[in-house]
Design a protein around this motif. Structure first.
Motif, PDB file in Angstrom:
ATOM      1  N   ASN A 208      25.440  25.100 -19.094  1.00 45.92           N
ATOM      2  CA  ASN A 208      26.612  24.659 -19.874  1.00 45.92           C
ATOM      3  C   ASN A 208      27.100  23.266 -19.488  1.00 45.92           C
ATOM      4  N   SER A 209      26.495  22.631 -18.499  1.00 41.75           N
ATOM      5  CA  SER A 209      27.087  21.419 -17.921  1.00 41.75           C
ATOM      6  C   SER A 209      27.106  20.235 -18.875  1.00 41.75           C
ATOM      7  N   THR A 210      26.202  20.206 -19.856  1.00 43.11           N
ATOM      8  CA  THR A 210      26.148  19.038 -20.742  1.00 43.11           C
ATOM      9  C   THR A 210      27.292  19.015 -21.749  1.00 43.11           C
ATOM     10  N   PHE A 211      27.968  20.160 -21.943  1.00 36.23           N
ATOM     11  CA  PHE A 211      29.082  20.180 -22.898  1.00 36.23           C
ATOM     12  C   PHE A 211      30.332  20.861 -22.346  1.00 36.23           C
ATOM     13  N   ALA A 212      30.324  21.255 -21.081  1.00 36.88           N
ATOM     14  CA  ALA A 212      31.474  21.948 -20.496  1.00 36.88           C
ATOM     15  C   ALA A 212      32.688  21.025 -20.423  1.00 36.88           C
ATOM     16  N   ASP A 213      33.855  21.616 -20.635  1.00 36.58           N
ATOM     17  CA  ASP A 213      35.107  20.861 -20.534  1.00 36.58           C
ATOM     18  C   ASP A 213      35.575  20.755 -19.094  1.00 36.58           C
ATOM     19  N   ILE A 214      35.323  21.819 -18.315  1.00 42.22           N
ATOM     20  CA  ILE A 214      35.632  21.761 -16.889  1.00 42.22           C
ATOM     21  C   ILE A 214      34.421  22.232 -16.095  1.00 42.22           C
ATOM     22  N   LEU A 215      34.221  21.624 -14.938  1.00 38.17           N
ATOM     23  CA  LEU A 215      33.092  21.932 -14.083  1.00 38.17           C
ATOM     24  C   LEU A 215      33.617  22.379 -12.728  1.00 38.17           C
ATOM     25  N   ILE A 216      33.238  23.588 -12.307  1.00 39.71           N
ATOM     26  CA  ILE A 216      33.573  24.048 -10.966  1.00 39.71           C
ATOM     27  C   ILE A 216      32.493  23.501 -10.026  1.00 39.71           C
ATOM     28  N   ILE A 217      32.891  22.614  -9.120  1.00 43.86           N
ATOM     29  CA  ILE A 217      31.939  21.945  -8.239  1.00 43.86           C
ATOM     30  C   ILE A 217      32.241  22.305  -6.794  1.00 43.86           C
ATOM     31  N   PHE A 218      31.187  22.663  -6.063  1.00 41.34           N
ATOM     32  CA  PHE A 218      31.311  22.969  -4.643  1.00 41.34           C
ATOM     33  C   PHE A 218      30.763  21.805  -3.831  1.00 41.34           C
ATOM     34  N   ALA A 219      31.522  21.435  -2.795  1.00 36.10           N
ATOM     35  CA  ALA A 219      31.156  20.273  -1.989  1.00 36.10           C
ATOM     36  C   ALA A 219      31.548  20.517  -0.536  1.00 36.10           C
ATOM     37  N   ARG A 220      30.901  19.781   0.351  1.00 38.27           N
ATOM     38  CA  ARG A 220      31.166  19.924   1.781  1.00 38.27           C
ATOM     39  C   ARG A 220      32.285  18.973   2.215  1.00 38.27           C
ATOM     40  N   THR A 222      34.126  16.599   4.365  1.00 39.87           N
ATOM     41  CA  THR A 222      33.591  15.700   5.399  1.00 39.87           C
ATOM     42  C   THR A 222      34.360  15.804   6.717  1.00 39.87           C
ATOM     43  N   ILE A 223      35.524  16.421   6.696  1.00 38.43           N
ATOM     44  CA  ILE A 223      36.296  16.580   7.935  1.00 38.43           C
ATOM     45  C   ILE A 223      35.992  17.921   8.591  1.00 38.43           C
ATOM     46  N   THR A 224      36.085  19.010   7.824  1.00 41.28           N
ATOM     47  CA  THR A 224      35.891  20.361   8.386  1.00 41.28           C
ATOM     48  C   THR A 224      34.428  20.804   8.377  1.00 41.28           C
ATOM     49  N   ASN A 225      33.601  20.146   7.567  1.00 39.65           N
ATOM     50  CA  ASN A 225      32.193  20.516   7.362  1.00 39.65           C
ATOM     51  C   ASN A 225      32.053  21.866   6.655  1.00 39.65           C
ATOM     52  N   GLN A 226      33.148  22.387   6.089  1.00 40.92           N
ATOM     53  CA  GLN A 226      33.119  23.639   5.349  1.00 40.92           C
ATOM     54  C   GLN A 226      32.999  23.364   3.846  1.00 40.92           C
ATOM     55  N   ILE A 227      32.623  24.397   3.084  1.00 40.92           N
ATOM     56  CA  ILE A 227      32.476  24.269   1.638  1.00 40.92           C
ATOM     57  C   ILE A 227      33.825  24.449   0.950  1.00 40.92           C
ATOM     58  N   ASN A 228      34.175  23.508   0.099  1.00 41.94           N
ATOM     59  CA  ASN A 228      35.389  23.583  -0.715  1.00 41.94           C
ATOM     60  C   ASN A 228      35.004  23.611  -2.195  1.00 41.94           C
ATOM     61  N   GLY A 229      35.926  24.047  -3.036  1.00 37.33           N
ATOM     62  CA  GLY A 229      35.686  24.101  -4.476  1.00 37.33           C
ATOM     63  C   GLY A 229      36.674  23.222  -5.229  1.00 37.33           C
ATOM     64  N   PHE A 230      36.212  22.650  -6.354  1.00 36.88           N
ATOM     65  CA  PHE A 230      37.028  21.713  -7.108  1.00 36.88           C
ATOM     66  C   PHE A 230      36.834  21.940  -8.603  1.00 36.88           C
ATOM     67  N   ILE A 231      37.895  21.682  -9.367  1.00 37.00           N
ATOM     68  CA  ILE A 231      37.829  21.703 -10.827  1.00 37.00           C
ATOM     69  C   ILE A 231      37.727  20.257 -11.296  1.00 37.00           C
ATOM     70  N   VAL A 232      36.600  19.925 -11.924  1.00 32.92           N
ATOM     71  CA  VAL A 232      36.347  18.555 -12.360  1.00 32.92           C
ATOM     72  C   VAL A 232      36.381  18.507 -13.882  1.00 32.92           C
ATOM     73  N   LYS A 233      37.108  17.553 -14.439  1.00 30.78           N
ATOM     74  CA  LYS A 233      37.170  17.396 -15.898  1.00 30.78           C
ATOM     75  C   LYS A 233      35.927  16.646 -16.396  1.00 30.78           C
ATOM     76  N   LYS A 234      35.527  16.953 -17.628  1.00 33.63           N
ATOM     77  CA  LYS A 234      34.293  16.381 -18.163  1.00 33.63           C
ATOM     78  C   LYS A 234      34.357  14.864 -18.318  1.00 33.63           C
ATOM     79  N   ASP A 235      35.562  14.319 -18.489  1.00 30.99           N
ATOM     80  CA  ASP A 235      35.694  12.876 -18.694  1.00 30.99           C
ATOM     81  C   ASP A 235      36.015  12.121 -17.407  1.00 30.99           C
ATOM     82  N   ALA A 236      35.843  12.758 -16.249  1.00 31.97           N
ATOM     83  CA  ALA A 236      36.141  12.104 -14.976  1.00 31.97           C
ATOM     84  C   ALA A 236      35.214  10.915 -14.756  1.00 31.97           C
ATOM     85  N   PRO A 237      35.741   9.742 -14.448  1.00 34.49           N
ATOM     86  CA  PRO A 237      34.890   8.573 -14.170  1.00 34.49           C
ATOM     87  C   PRO A 237      33.924   8.855 -13.025  1.00 34.49           C
ATOM     88  N   GLY A 238      32.672   8.464 -13.210  1.00 35.32           N
ATOM     89  CA  GLY A 238      31.648   8.681 -12.189  1.00 35.32           C
ATOM     90  C   GLY A 238      30.859   9.967 -12.354  1.00 35.32           C
TER      91      GLY A 238
END
Length: 439
Positions: A208-220, A222-238
């Motif tokens: 669904n990523s090519t047309f999704a309005d929101i993307l749930i993204i998991f990332a590490r 950089t301070i705790t080295n643990q996995i966090n989750g984020f809600i990213v909008k489809k029009d986010a720069p970058g």
């Protein structure tokens, strides 16, 4: 001997082609009138052990409304979209009207279904088209469920009502190019900055990523080295999402490569309930149950198709259903389906009672997909030459099952999850890797 020039050859070919090669293909009902194609979906004949008796009234009603919609709205068009590897956006409002998106999530416009009702709905979608069921699984049992379990109250109120209606679409980004089965080793980073976070990295195979309005993204982090989750909008720069081409299965699903280059996510869109990789497992435990019900639905549809086909198709002066070998294969398929349904049903009951473990879910998913592979292969044999045509469902189902056999944990990885649980010994890392880590 002199051969015609390339220009002369081209002219000769064009002249020959114009005489008959440009004719459109015969409609399947004209080319092969002896059997009904899957665009007119067969009636359900696979509930041999009367599984319906185990369902509540709500679960039965959910099953029937999803079945009716899929047979009427999706069956006539699925082969066309599968061949083109395009998504049928026209069916999204119809799927939204079923009020099954969000599954077990309660409130915020979500249906609050029992996990059994949600599983049965998943199977009924997959019975007609596996790609549509994957679209719903990613949107509902991954993206929406993550917000439902791990999101803040304001995030639930902001995002879930629109997602529940399918007015907005979600996707779920965990897998990376270098980390598939070893998902906890993901390399996408989240760096804290004033007012939010900056994400850097890459994701792959994200449905669904090519047309999704929101993307749930998991990332590490950089301070705790643990996995966090984020809600990213489809029009986010970058943010960039591009379609993965040349798939042999689930061709309707728009899987994508996601690239995140200094993507800013405000603090309000960080999922506060995701603070380690273990938090993702709260979602995966439910979604793995749903994935286990996808193959159940697929083989139900394949059996239904074969059951009708064998009674319609005649050879040697008799319907194919009259031959002993064909009956044996049909019964073997039917037996597999009954066992798969009962394992899936028990998995739901374990979850509802709070007794389901990761090993239960993993064994259910791995064993059911293994049996599904066997069952669909038998269906492919029963249809002979027509078994390789999408017109008769089985070829498409045969291909669609392959990615399902792999995603949400491959067969082998899921067996290791169960193996670790029953033995207390982890078999994920080879001994040589464990020894090196101690040095």
């Amino acid at each position: 001997m002199r051969f015609p020039s390339s220009k002369a050859q081209e002219d000769m070919y064009k002249e020959a082609k114009s005489s008959y090669f440009d004719l459109p293909a015969l409609d399947i009902s004209v080319a092969f009138p002896q059997a009904t194609p899957a665009s007119i979906f067969p009636p359900c004949a696979s509930d041999y052990y009367q599984f319906d008796d185990l369902l509540t009234l709500e679960e039965k009603e959910t099953r029937q409304k999803v079945r009716k919609c899929m047979e009427k709205e999706v069956a006539p068009i699925m082969a066309k979209y599968w061949e083109k590897a395009e998504f049928p956006f026209e069916v999204v409002p119809k799927l939204g009207a079923l009020h099954i998106a969000g599954g077990t999530v309660k409130g915020y416009g979500c249906p609050g279904l029992s996990i059994t009702a949600s599983a049965v709905a998943t199977a009924e979608v997959a019975r007609v088209d596996a790609s549509c069921s994957t679209f719903m699984l990613v949107h509902s049992s991954l993206a929406m469920l993550t917000i439902g379990i791990c999101g803040s109250e304001s995030q639930k109120q902001k995002y879930l009502p629109s997602l529940a209606k399918l007015n907005t679409i979600g996707c779920w980004g965990l897998t990376e190019p270098d980390n598939g089965s070893d998902a906890s080793a993901l390399r996408t980073t989240a760096t804290k900055v004033n007012g939010g976070w900056v994400l850097e990295g890459q994701k792959r195979w994200i449905g669904n990523s090519t047309f999704a309005d929101i993307l749930i993204i998991f990332a590490r982090n950089t301070i705790t080295n643990q996995i966090n989750g984020f809600i990213v909008k489809k029009d986010a720069p970058g943010l960039q999402a591009t379609k993965i081409e040349n798939k042999i299965g689930l061709r309707i699903v728009q899987n994508g490569d996601i690239v995140l280059k200094k993507v800013f996510v405000p603090d309000e869109d960080r999922l506060s309930g995701v603070n380690s990789f273990q938090d993702t497992n709260k979602v995966l435990a439910v979604s793995r149950v749903m994935v286990a019900w996808q193959p159940i639905g697929i083989v139900m549809g394949v059996y239904d198709m074969c059951h009708r086909y064998l009674k319609e198709r005649k050879q040697f002066g008799a319907p194919l259903a009259a031959f002993q070998l064909n009956q044996q294969k049909l019964v073997q398929m039917l037996g597999n389906i009954q066992a798969m349904i009962l394992v899936g049903w028990r998995l739901c009951k374990l979850y509802e009672s709070g007794k389901m473990t990761p090993g239960h879910a993993s064994m259910g998913k791995s064993w059911i997909t293994l049996r599904a592979r066997e069952t669909v292969s038998l269906g492919r044999e029963l249809l002979g030459g027509n078994g390789i045509l999408t017109d008769f469902l089985v070829a498409k189902a045969f291909c669609d099952l392959e990615p399902i056999y792999t995603y949400e944990g491959t067969y082998d990885i899921n067996t290791l999850v169960t193996g670790r649980e029953i033995t207390g010994i982890s078999g994920f890392k080879p001994a040589v890797v464990r020894q090196q880590s101690r040095l």
